[in-house]
Design a protein around this motif. Structure first.
Motif, PDB file in Angstrom:
ATOM      1  N   SER A  27     -63.658  -5.270  10.362  1.00  0.00           N
ATOM      2  CA  SER A  27     -64.404  -4.097  10.851  1.00  0.00           C
ATOM      3  C   SER A  27     -63.591  -2.828  10.668  1.00  0.00           C
ATOM      4  O   SER A  27     -64.131  -1.780  10.296  1.00  0.00           O
ATOM      5  CB  SER A  27     -64.741  -4.248  12.343  1.00  0.00           C
ATOM      6  OG  SER A  27     -65.579  -5.348  12.537  1.00  0.00           O
ATOM      7  N   ASP A  53     -71.543  -4.713   8.686  1.00  0.00           N
ATOM      8  CA  ASP A  53     -70.557  -5.382   9.540  1.00  0.00           C
ATOM      9  C   ASP A  53     -71.241  -6.441  10.402  1.00  0.00           C
ATOM     10  O   ASP A  53     -71.834  -6.136  11.429  1.00  0.00           O
ATOM     11  CB  ASP A  53     -69.826  -4.365  10.427  1.00  0.00           C
ATOM     12  CG  ASP A  53     -68.576  -4.973  11.060  1.00  0.00           C
ATOM     13  OD1 ASP A  53     -68.336  -6.194  10.859  1.00  0.00           O
ATOM     14  OD2 ASP A  53     -67.846  -4.241  11.740  1.00  0.00           O
ATOM     15  N   GLU A  54     -71.183  -7.673   9.973  1.00  0.00           N
ATOM     16  CA  GLU A  54     -71.812  -8.806  10.656  1.00  0.00           C
ATOM     17  C   GLU A  54     -73.244  -8.494  11.084  1.00  0.00           C
ATOM     18  O   GLU A  54     -73.583  -8.565  12.277  1.00  0.00           O
ATOM     19  CB  GLU A  54     -70.966  -9.219  11.869  1.00  0.00           C
ATOM     20  CG  GLU A  54     -69.575  -9.654  11.466  1.00  0.00           C
ATOM     21  CD  GLU A  54     -68.880 -10.479  12.540  1.00  0.00           C
ATOM     22  OE1 GLU A  54     -69.587 -11.149  13.318  1.00  0.00           O
ATOM     23  OE2 GLU A  54     -67.641 -10.451  12.588  1.00  0.00           O
TER      24      GLU A  54
END
Ligand code: ADP
Ligand code: MG
Length: 240
Positions: free
Chosen positions: A41, A161-162
């Motif tokens: 991240s 991000d995820e």
């Protein structure tokens, strides 16, 4: 399109990124994997200049970005970002969420922005949800609105991000499907995800991160079928 050279990021005394070198070509899909806390991240946030770095260079479209001199709001428009937790404006409809940046940042005429927003809603399969508020949408629908919103500024690349980690399992595929369609259309993307099926199917390159370093990169086949590094093998054993 994106070139990172020797990027170092510390939080206090903690070295979170320790010399990252990464290339992303136009139209390429790069999937970034690695254990929790490895710096994935942080790397995405650095690419979008949401974090200040101690050392290193970030090149976008063959230009070196100088965070002290360049207009970072303008630089950020080149990279759209999609987060795990959607980050939609709760008091705005899906349509208004998507129109927000074009109207307020790019100063686009409302009518034009609305037409573009409706096209984007259509692209993510939500034409019928234009007037819905985030609270009236499922997690998968919210994330698809967030993707449409990221696309609204016509970015050169998208950073995820995820994007499916907060979703109920039955809603994951509708989001991955939209991402896959974007990849098929040639969108340049960096995707942090634990969805190894998506990585195998869609990634041009899989990059493995551990303790602030890129430990291995290659095609999905290379990384998943014959990982060279012990740390990659260990990580894959845990997630596959
Ligand atoms: P990942 O996304 O791979 O799980 P992160 O980039 O979120 O990893 O975090 C990497 C490391 O940096 C972790 O040890 C985390 O605790 C630390 N970290 C992240 N953000 C901050 C911050 N704002 N302040 C201090 N430490 C942070
Ligand atoms: Mg993370």
């Amino acid at each position: 399109m994106i070139r990172v050279r020797n990027l170092h990021k510390k939080f206090g005394d903690v070295n979170v990124l320790r010399g990252i070198d990464l290339h992303v070509k136009k139209n390429e899909v790069v999937v970034l994997i690695g254990p929790s806390g490895s710096g994935k991240s942080t790397l995405l946030r650095c690419l979008n200049f949401l974090e200040e770095v101690q050392e290193g260079e970030i090149w976008l479209n063959d230009g070196l970005v100088n965070p002290r001199k360049d207009n970072l709001n303008e630089v950020r428009q080149h990279l759209g970002m999609v987060f795990q937790q959607f980050h939609l404006f709760p008091h705005k409809t899906a349509l208004e969420n998507i129109m927000e940046a074009p109207v307020y940042v790019k100063k686009q005429a409302r009518q034009e922005a609305e037409q573009w927003a409706r096209e984007l809603l259509d692209q993510v399969g939500l034409s019928d949800k234009a007037n819905a508020y985030p609270s009236q949408l499922s997690g998968g629908q919210k994330q698809r609105v967030a993707i449409a919103r990221a696309l609204a500024m016509k970015p050169d690349a998208l950073l995820f991000d995820e994007p499916t980690s907060a979703l109920d399992p039955e809603l994951v595929n509708e989001v991955l499907q939209v991402m896959k369609e974007l990849a098929d259309q040639g969108m340049t993307m960096i995707v942090v995800t634990h969805e190894m099926g998506f990585a195998r199917e869609v990634a041009d390159k899989v990059v493995v991160m551990d303790h602030g370093r890129l430990v291995e990169q290659g095609t999905p086949e290379q990384v998943f079928n014959s990982p060279r590094k012990e740390r990659t093998k260990k990580f894959l054993q845990q997630v596959l």
